[in-house]
Design a protein around this motif. Structure first.
Motif, mmCIF file in Angstrom:
data_model
loop_
_atom_site.group_PDB
_atom_site.id
_atom_site.type_symbol
_atom_site.label_atom_id
_atom_site.label_comp_id
_atom_site.label_asym_id
_atom_site.label_seq_id
_atom_site.Cartn_x
_atom_site.Cartn_y
_atom_site.Cartn_z
ATOM 1 N N ALA A 1 4.749 10.378 6.537
ATOM 2 C CA ALA A 1 4.254 10.799 7.852
ATOM 3 C C ALA A 1 3.211 9.837 8.418
ATOM 4 O O ALA A 1 2.954 9.842 9.624
ATOM 5 C CB ALA A 1 3.668 12.203 7.762
ATOM 6 N N GLU A 2 2.625 9.012 7.556
ATOM 7 C CA GLU A 2 1.588 8.078 8.001
ATOM 8 C C GLU A 2 2.124 6.676 8.275
ATOM 9 O O GLU A 2 1.398 5.799 8.720
ATOM 10 C CB GLU A 2 0.479 7.986 6.943
ATOM 11 N N LEU A 3 3.416 6.441 8.040
ATOM 12 C CA LEU A 3 3.989 5.112 8.212
ATOM 13 C C LEU A 3 4.061 4.722 9.686
ATOM 14 O O LEU A 3 4.380 5.535 10.551
ATOM 15 C CB LEU A 3 5.401 5.049 7.615
ATOM 16 N N THR A 4 3.762 3.447 9.936
ATOM 17 C CA THR A 4 3.915 2.865 11.260
ATOM 18 C C THR A 4 4.793 1.626 11.126
ATOM 19 O O THR A 4 5.105 1.192 10.014
ATOM 20 C CB THR A 4 2.556 2.448 11.837
ATOM 21 N N ALA A 5 5.168 1.021 12.239
ATOM 22 C CA ALA A 5 5.939 -0.224 12.178
ATOM 23 C C ALA A 5 5.167 -1.281 11.405
ATOM 24 O O ALA A 5 5.737 -2.036 10.601
ATOM 25 C CB ALA A 5 6.255 -0.717 13.592
ATOM 26 N N ALA A 6 3.852 -1.313 11.610
ATOM 27 C CA ALA A 6 3.013 -2.293 10.911
ATOM 28 C C ALA A 6 3.028 -2.055 9.408
ATOM 29 O O ALA A 6 2.963 -3.008 8.620
ATOM 30 C CB ALA A 6 1.584 -2.228 11.439
ATOM 31 N N SER A 7 3.133 -0.793 8.991
ATOM 32 C CA SER A 7 3.169 -0.472 7.563
ATOM 33 C C SER A 7 4.362 -1.135 6.893
ATOM 34 O O SER A 7 4.255 -1.684 5.787
ATOM 35 C CB SER A 7 3.259 1.044 7.340
ATOM 36 N N TRP A 8 5.511 -1.086 7.546
ATOM 37 C CA TRP A 8 6.724 -1.682 6.985
ATOM 38 C C TRP A 8 6.595 -3.202 6.929
ATOM 39 O O TRP A 8 6.962 -3.829 5.929
ATOM 40 C CB TRP A 8 7.943 -1.288 7.823
ATOM 41 N N HIS B 1 6.056 6.013 -1.021
ATOM 42 C CA HIS B 1 6.178 4.573 -1.298
ATOM 43 C C HIS B 1 7.456 4.001 -0.670
ATOM 44 O O HIS B 1 8.122 3.163 -1.254
ATOM 45 C CB HIS B 1 6.189 4.362 -2.812
ATOM 46 N N LEU B 2 7.790 4.443 0.520
ATOM 47 C CA LEU B 2 9.040 4.013 1.142
ATOM 48 C C LEU B 2 9.000 2.553 1.572
ATOM 49 O O LEU B 2 9.947 1.802 1.326
ATOM 50 C CB LEU B 2 9.363 4.914 2.336
ATOM 51 N N ALA B 3 7.923 2.138 2.222
ATOM 52 C CA ALA B 3 7.836 0.748 2.685
ATOM 53 C C ALA B 3 7.773 -0.207 1.498
ATOM 54 O O ALA B 3 8.485 -1.219 1.444
ATOM 55 C CB ALA B 3 6.619 0.577 3.589
ATOM 56 N N GLY B 4 6.939 0.123 0.527
ATOM 57 C CA GLY B 4 6.836 -0.710 -0.664
ATOM 58 C C GLY B 4 8.104 -0.680 -1.479
ATOM 59 O O GLY B 4 8.528 -1.693 -2.039
ATOM 60 N N LEU C 1 -3.363 1.929 -9.781
ATOM 61 C CA LEU C 1 -2.955 3.305 -10.057
ATOM 62 C C LEU C 1 -3.736 4.292 -9.196
ATOM 63 O O LEU C 1 -3.178 5.268 -8.682
ATOM 64 C CB LEU C 1 -3.162 3.623 -11.542
ATOM 65 N N GLN C 2 -5.027 4.042 -9.000
ATOM 66 C CA GLN C 2 -5.875 4.951 -8.231
ATOM 67 C C GLN C 2 -5.363 5.099 -6.803
ATOM 68 O O GLN C 2 -5.317 6.209 -6.265
ATOM 69 C CB GLN C 2 -7.323 4.435 -8.219
ATOM 70 N N GLU C 3 -4.962 3.989 -6.183
ATOM 71 C CA GLU C 3 -4.446 4.045 -4.812
ATOM 72 C C GLU C 3 -3.191 4.899 -4.733
ATOM 73 O O GLU C 3 -3.016 5.701 -3.822
ATOM 74 C CB GLU C 3 -4.149 2.633 -4.304
ATOM 75 N N GLY C 4 -2.322 4.713 -5.715
ATOM 76 C CA GLY C 4 -1.103 5.506 -5.746
ATOM 77 C C GLY C 4 -1.386 6.992 -5.901
ATOM 78 O O GLY C 4 -0.746 7.834 -5.256
ATOM 79 N N MET C 5 -2.351 7.318 -6.731
ATOM 80 C CA MET C 5 -2.699 8.721 -6.934
ATOM 81 C C MET C 5 -3.345 9.325 -5.682
ATOM 82 O O MET C 5 -3.156 10.504 -5.380
ATOM 83 C CB MET C 5 -3.647 8.856 -8.135
ATOM 84 N N GLN C 6 -4.082 8.509 -4.940
ATOM 85 C CA GLN C 6 -4.681 8.997 -3.694
ATOM 86 C C GLN C 6 -3.605 9.370 -2.689
ATOM 87 O O GLN C 6 -3.667 10.414 -2.034
ATOM 88 C CB GLN C 6 -5.606 7.925 -3.111
ATOM 89 N N ALA C 7 -2.573 8.506 -2.561
ATOM 90 C CA ALA C 7 -1.477 8.790 -1.633
ATOM 91 C C ALA C 7 -0.705 10.029 -2.066
ATOM 92 O O ALA C 7 -0.333 10.875 -1.237
ATOM 93 C CB ALA C 7 -0.546 7.583 -1.551
ATOM 94 N N GLU C 8 -0.464 10.138 -3.370
ATOM 95 C CA GLU C 8 0.265 11.296 -3.893
ATOM 96 C C GLU C 8 -0.523 12.579 -3.658
ATOM 97 O O GLU C 8 0.050 13.618 -3.292
ATOM 98 C CB GLU C 8 0.531 11.104 -5.390
ATOM 99 N N ALA C 9 -1.832 12.506 -3.849
ATOM 100 C CA ALA C 9 -2.684 13.683 -3.651
ATOM 101 C C ALA C 9 -2.669 14.133 -2.186
ATOM 102 O O ALA C 9 -2.584 15.333 -1.898
ATOM 103 C CB ALA C 9 -4.113 13.366 -4.100
ATOM 104 N N ARG C 10 -2.727 13.175 -1.259
ATOM 105 C CA ARG C 10 -2.677 13.526 0.169
ATOM 106 C C ARG C 10 -1.333 14.163 0.516
ATOM 107 O O ARG C 10 -1.271 15.131 1.262
ATOM 108 C CB ARG C 10 -2.891 12.285 1.038
ATOM 109 N N LYS D 1 0.838 -1.196 0.000
ATOM 110 C CA LYS D 1 0.000 0.000 0.000
ATOM 111 C C LYS D 1 0.871 1.244 0.000
ATOM 112 O O LYS D 1 1.824 1.357 0.767
ATOM 113 C CB LYS D 1 -0.899 -0.004 1.240
ATOM 114 N N ARG D 2 0.562 2.167 -0.887
ATOM 115 C CA ARG D 2 1.306 3.430 -0.921
ATOM 116 C C ARG D 2 0.859 4.302 0.250
ATOM 117 O O ARG D 2 -0.338 4.555 0.435
ATOM 118 C CB ARG D 2 1.066 4.152 -2.250
ATOM 119 N N THR D 3 1.826 4.757 1.037
ATOM 120 C CA THR D 3 1.531 5.502 2.258
ATOM 121 C C THR D 3 2.502 6.662 2.395
ATOM 122 O O THR D 3 3.728 6.454 2.355
ATOM 123 C CB THR D 3 1.681 4.584 3.496
ATOM 124 N N PRO D 4 2.006 7.894 2.532
ATOM 125 C CA PRO D 4 2.921 9.019 2.767
ATOM 126 C C PRO D 4 3.801 8.761 3.985
ATOM 127 O O PRO D 4 3.365 8.117 4.957
ATOM 128 C CB PRO D 4 1.965 10.196 3.003
#
Length: 272
Positions: free
Chosen positions: A111-118, A163-166, A204-213, A106-109
């Motif tokens: 600032a929103e990353l958590t240990a679980a995200s990684w 997209h750091l974790a991914g 692609l939509q998910e990626g664009m949502q993260a980029e927009a945020r 999942k693409r995540t900005p």
């Protein structure tokens, strides 16, 4: 060009949609047999129907059941992935080519990353590939032939703040691909990777949502911005990525192994 893929058995993870399904269409067009793996049988059956329709439209004299196989499995589970490999080879024959296109972190900005995200990113992208590669490449090595093509992603080469974790999972997959290529070259197995950039799939939509945020703009503005940064002036079609995968899987690419092919439309011109 005859790619000499007729009757070869190609296992495609994540084969029910997106780039994976586009790869399935490409291999079927070249006369191969395909097994599609995904978590959901509903999407697998829809993919199977589209491939069957393709055969009918081409007036191919073949029983679709002998060319198309589907298996539902959660590849995040190592034991389930290994059982799937055993079942596929028992019921549909030895796998000649493995194409990994399952899972996406999942693409995540940032600032929103958590240990679980990684952790989730590694499970969704890295381990879904490794859990299939690990048992299957050993079988290929014992048989003295086989090809693995990993569809990874350009985020493993260039760090993107959404997209750091991914991207970390993608980078790990590139290293694993190159290392396995070296380890199994003497056993007749080739391993390559392709790194798509933005591609017109459901993801692609998910990626664009993260980029927009991240940028504080609308999704439409983010998509327009993304297109404007493509030197080719457009976003890739899944079939364009699939064409490269099918070629790398073929004997026409017999001396290509350990390669990581950039497919981001030269958004990031790099030598290494």
């Amino acid at each position: 060009m005859n790619l000499k893929l007729t009757n070869l058995h190609v296992l495609i993870t994540g084969g029910s949609k997106g780039i994976g399904l586009a790869c399935a269409h490409g291999f079927i067009a070249e006369g191969a047999r395909v097994t599609l793996v995904s978590r959901t049988m509903e999407t697998l059956l829809a993919a199977q129907a589209s491939l069957t329709a393709m055969l009918k439209n081409a007036d191919v004299e073949a029983d679709a059941t002998s060319r198309i196989n589907v298996v539902a499995a959660d590849l995040r589970d190592a034991a389930e992935a290994e059982r799937a490999v055993e079942t596929i080879e028992r019921d549909f024959g030895p796998v000649d080519v493995l194409v990994n296109s399952a899972g996406a972190a999942k693409r995540t900005p940032a600032a929103e990353l958590t240990a679980a995200s990684w952790h989730d990113a590694m499970q969704a992208k890295f381990f879904t590939y490794i859990h299939v590669i690990n048992p299957l490449i050993k079988k290929m090595g014992e048989r003295g032939s086989g090809v693995v093509v990993n569809v990874i992603g350009s985020g493993g080469k260039v760090a993107a703040v959404t997209h750091l974790a991914g991207g970390a999972a993608n980078a790990a997959l590139m290293l694993a691909s190159a290392g396995l290529a070296a380890a199994y070259a003497g056993k007749g197995v080739r391993v390559n990777a392709v790194n798509p950039g933005l591609t017109l799939t459901e993801r692609l939509q998910e990626g664009m949502q993260a980029e927009a945020r991240h940028l504080g703009i609308s999704i439409e503005e983010a998509l327009t911005k993304a297109k404007a940064t493509r030197p080719l002036g457009r976003i890739a079609e899944p079939s364009e990525i699939a064409d490269a995968v099918v070629y790398l899987a073929s004997s026409r690419a017999s001396y290509i192994t350990g390669a990581v092919v950039a497919m981001d439309g030269v958004v990031t011109p790099m030598v290494v």
